[in-house]
Write an enzyme that holds these catalytic residues in place. Structure first.
Site, PDB file in Angstrom:
ATOM      1  N   HIS A 188      36.262 -34.419  80.503  1.00 21.08           N
ATOM      2  CA  HIS A 188      35.892 -33.821  81.792  1.00 21.08           C
ATOM      3  C   HIS A 188      37.000 -32.951  82.366  1.00 21.08           C
ATOM      4  O   HIS A 188      36.750 -32.113  83.226  1.00 21.08           O
ATOM      5  CB  HIS A 188      35.354 -34.860  82.793  1.00 21.08           C
ATOM      6  CG  HIS A 188      36.371 -35.714  83.489  1.00 21.08           C
ATOM      7  ND1 HIS A 188      36.678 -36.995  83.089  1.00 21.08           N
ATOM      8  CD2 HIS A 188      37.146 -35.475  84.572  1.00 21.08           C
ATOM      9  CE1 HIS A 188      37.581 -37.498  83.907  1.00 21.08           C
ATOM     10  NE2 HIS A 188      37.883 -36.602  84.816  1.00 21.08           N
TER      11      HIS A 188
ATOM     12  N   ASP B 170      35.637 -40.086  76.542  1.00 24.06           N
ATOM     13  CA  ASP B 170      36.003 -38.982  77.432  1.00 24.06           C
ATOM     14  C   ASP B 170      37.348 -38.355  77.042  1.00 24.06           C
ATOM     15  O   ASP B 170      38.341 -38.510  77.736  1.00 24.06           O
ATOM     16  CB  ASP B 170      36.047 -39.514  78.880  1.00 24.06           C
ATOM     17  CG  ASP B 170      36.034 -38.390  79.909  1.00 24.06           C
ATOM     18  OD1 ASP B 170      36.301 -37.232  79.536  1.00 24.06           O
ATOM     19  OD2 ASP B 170      35.779 -38.675  81.097  1.00 24.06           O
TER      20      ASP B 170
ATOM     21  N   SER C 244      43.153 -38.761  85.718  1.00 22.63           N
ATOM     22  CA  SER C 244      42.293 -38.486  84.574  1.00 22.63           C
ATOM     23  C   SER C 244      43.125 -37.875  83.466  1.00 22.63           C
ATOM     24  O   SER C 244      43.869 -36.934  83.704  1.00 22.63           O
ATOM     25  CB  SER C 244      41.196 -37.509  84.964  1.00 22.63           C
ATOM     26  OG  SER C 244      40.124 -38.215  85.486  1.00 22.63           O
TER      27      SER C 244
END
Ligand code: ARG
Ligand code: GLU
Length: 714
Positions: free
Chosen positions: A84, A220, A645
């Site tokens: 992402h 991810d 992240s």
């Protein structure tokens, strides 16, 4: 059990539960955290994590493109981050013929790696405390505004004058809300190329339904490479650039994890507000979060209805929908978590203790009025904060037509304040950017969104600030009038409207219904809300600074960490499951079996690639499985937030074991109140990343760069 063993276990439990989260400054671990980290199982020293004189873990962990974290995992500058985080880049390289979002992308040779204009990664060279220099000359100033102005002047002159190499930058950031200032000397690389990404059915598996949720099964991750000039220094893109040789890269552990293993997460958490008074948290729970949730709820329902019926709209709104939904879902979890963990009650108790300690230390004159002042100012700011959130969420964030009208309103303001020339320059820039906006704009969808949101605005925007024309509106009549008349609903008609000199354009704009409605909302905000909001908010910031200073002084027993501010931090804890509700226990690890359980053929969130199904059926897991099962994700007690992240999850010895990408829904209130019982971060297991690169993509060129280790078997 012997008495001795029982005592030992008791001590152990006390130590672990003493771990209350925290995001720590890497250069200060030695004094603050090293002991506790070792007691949790860490086998490294603080200097292995951060050192200025020799290479350390920090040299492998750059900030990724401003918003995410990444880590170097090979001697040739290979970077690992989230799918992402690379999403925009992957999307930009995608076409109908080469849909890398859908099918994934793998460079099997370096020549195939794809450059990304504008993408940057930034390393920290060193960190220094510059508090005294930044505050120099501010003590004598009485007004808060003058103080802040002087601080800003000092920061900009210090940034220019403090020593650094020509290719480096000095950045000064505040910690503990203005009680400490740190200098970061940084190096920013500008030639970053895409190396690999799994298909979205792996990298975004579960999409919005699973977002913020445990148990999770998302792979991810994506891979990039840093390129440097021939001297290994940052340089703009050039085909003569060469792979960057890092000062340090992370070996990857093949031994995996189990419950209670030590973990460390290293990265760039964006923003937390852990030291708010109870009254501020009450306002978030009872007023601000519900308002924002209500607006997004309405917008998302409309968009979802259209997206389900129409494939073209689904593509146009996919990315916008995901980004609106991300924080909508987070705020819902945050509100529930704050209530469930009794954050307000706990804060009130802490405040009573604070008051006692202030009295005991004889500091009433300095700190005695803080809590009453907070009460007074938060009460006063409440309607302004609410109006601000409604204005931002309704006019700027979630209705596209008013957001474009607002940019045109700003264009008008440029003319009013700076004149025709500035106006023309701004107008040209705007016109360049409009194509991107209208490519994904659908008038029918947006009209329905507007109808819902303007209805909320007229009912919920504090009445004392509400523009007269928007009182008791008939939302559906207004929507069809605005979208029927406005020229802003298509690129062509807007371009026509923008033709001519400033006076003509501005006259045309002021005849446009969408512009007029937006201008009224903007002027209500800028005239009646913003000035007072800023005024009270400045007071609150000053109180907050003093409040944190007081806590640092009076709670020496409590070890306080500075709120996140997008600078490099270390957080640590253990691999741990949790109990989200009565009689429900969550294990800390998920497996590929769970991917297959969630599999819905052809579904846009839960489809699974055939190749992965085949590998699963054959149990062809290579050396990455554990007792015949393929691990996918795991959770831990590391205190993280947005910006973490892509952060590496690191084992006791400094090897990569996973990649951070999310938090569990029940624990999203950790930005405001960390509760060790239910706050968990979610990581992809490094073995799943390796399995996808090796077995799924068969990218042996990438595998051959990596350093795989067996820390436990040594
Ligand atoms: N919740 C994660 C974060 O805050 C992941 C967001 C991206 N994924 C998504 N399904 N929208 O950024
Ligand atoms: N997904 C988040 C990010 O993009 C991290 C999750 C969190 O907020 O903890 O930074």
């Amino acid at each position: 059990m012997t008495k001795f063993l029982r005592l030992f276990l008791l001590l152990f439990v006390v130590q672990v539960s003493a771990q209350q989260g925290g995001m720590w400054i890497p250069s200060l671990l030695e004094g603050m955290n090293e002991k506790e980290m070792k007691s949790l199982g860490m086998k490294m020293t603080a200097k292995d994590i951060y050192d200025v004189n020799k290479s350390s873990l920090k040299d492998a962990v750059p900030h990724f493109n401003g918003g995410c974290t990444s880590e170097v995992i090979s001697p040739k500058g290979l970077l690992l981050t989230n799918h992402h985080c690379g999403f925009d880049a992957i999307q930009n390289h995608s076409t109908v013929e080469h849909d890398y979002l859908q099918n994934g992308f793998w460079a099997y040779k370096m020549e195939e790696e794809l450059p990304n204009p504008d993408m940057v990664v930034t390393f920290i060279v060193r960190i220094e405390d510059v508090t005294t220099k930044v505050l120099d000359g501010t003590q004598a100033l009485a007004s808060e505004a003058d103080k802040q102005k002087k601080i800003q002047e000092n920061i900009s002159s210090l940034s220019n004058s403090l020593p650094k190499e020509s290719w480096q930058e000095n950045k000064i950031r505040t910690f503990y809300e203005g009680n400490q200032y740190m200098l970061f000397v940084t190096e920013t690389f500008k030639d970053i190329r895409l190396v690999g990404a799994p298909p979205s059915s792996i990298g975004k598996f579960g999409s919005d339904t699973d977002n913020w949720v445990w148990p999770r099964h998302t792979g991810d991750f994506s891979l990039f490479r840093i390129y440097a000039d021939k001297d290994n220094k940052p340089a703009a893109y050039s085909k003569d650039n060469v792979p960057y040789k890092p000062k340090h890269f992370l070996p990857i552990s093949l031994d995996g994890i189990k419950e209670d293993d030590f973990t460390l997460v290293f990265g760039y958490p964006g923003r937390t507000t852990e030291y708010l008074p109870a009254v501020a948290v009450e306002q978030i729970i009872n007023e601000l979060n519900p308002a924002k949730i209500e607006v997004r709820d309405a917008a998302l329902k409309v968009e979802d209805g259209f997206m389900r019926k129409d494939q073209a709209i689904k593509i146009q709104y996919a990315s916008k929908y995901a980004s609106i939904a991300n924080y909508w879902k987070k705020w819902i979890g945050e509100t529930q978590g704050l209530k469930k963990s009794n954050a307000v009650g706990i804060k009130k108790k802490d405040e009573a203790e604070f008051t006692k300690r202030v009295a005991k230390a004889g500091k009433q004159s300095e700190y005695g009025n803080l809590l009453p002042e907070f009460e007074k100012n938060y009460k006063e700011i409440a309607p302004y904060s609410l109006a601000r959130d409604y204005f931002q969420e309704i006019a700027l964030r979630n209705t596209e037509l008013t957001s474009i009208a607002f940019r045109l309103y700003q264009l008008e303001q440029v003319y009013v304040t700076k004149g025709e020339q500035a106006f023309n320059a701004r107008k040209a820039n705007m016109i360049d950017a409009l194509g991107d906006f209208y490519k994904d704009f659908n008038k029918t969808v947006d009209e329905k969104v507007f109808e819902q949101l303007i209805g909320i605005y007229s009912k919920k925007y504090p009445t004392q600030f509400l523009p007269a024309s928007l009182k008791n509106v008939n939302a559906s009549a207004l929507a069809s009038e605005v979208y029927g008349q406005s020229k802003l609903t298509s690129l062509e008609s807007l371009k026509t409207l923008l033709n001519g000199d400033a006076k003509t354009v501005i006259a045309n704009l002021n005849n446009d219904k969408a512009f007029k409605v937006t201008k009224e909302m903007a002027e209500s905000y800028f005239n009646s809300v913003a000035p007072k909001f800023e005024e009270i908010n400045l007071k609150i910031s000053a109180l907050q600074r003093t409040y944190v200073k007081a806590q640092l002084e009076l709670f020496k027993d409590k070890r306080l960490f500075p709120d996140a501010n997008s600078t490099l931090r270390v957080t640590y804890g253990k691999v741990k499951g949790y109990e989200p509700k009565d009689a429900t226990v969550y294990n800390p690890v998920t497996y590929l079996d769970g991917v297959m359980e969630k599999y819905v053929p052809g579904d846009y969130e839960f489809d699974v690639p055939q190749k992965l199904i085949d590998l699963y059926n054959k149990k062809d897991y290579g050396p990455y499985a554990e007792n015949g099962k393929m691990p996918v994700c795991f959770i831990g007690t590391n205190h993280t937030t947005g910006g973490n992240s892509g952060s590496p999850a690191i084992d006791a010895k400094g090897n990569l074991i996973g990649l951070n990408f999310d938090r569990v829904w029940e624990g999203t209130m950790s930005d405001i109140h960390y509760d060790p019982a239910i706050c968990r971060n979610i990581m992809v297991d490094a073995r799943y990343v390796l399995f996808i690169i090796d077995k799924f993509a068969n990218a042996q060129n990438i595998m051959s760069e990596l350093k795989l280790v067996h820390p436990k078997k040594k």
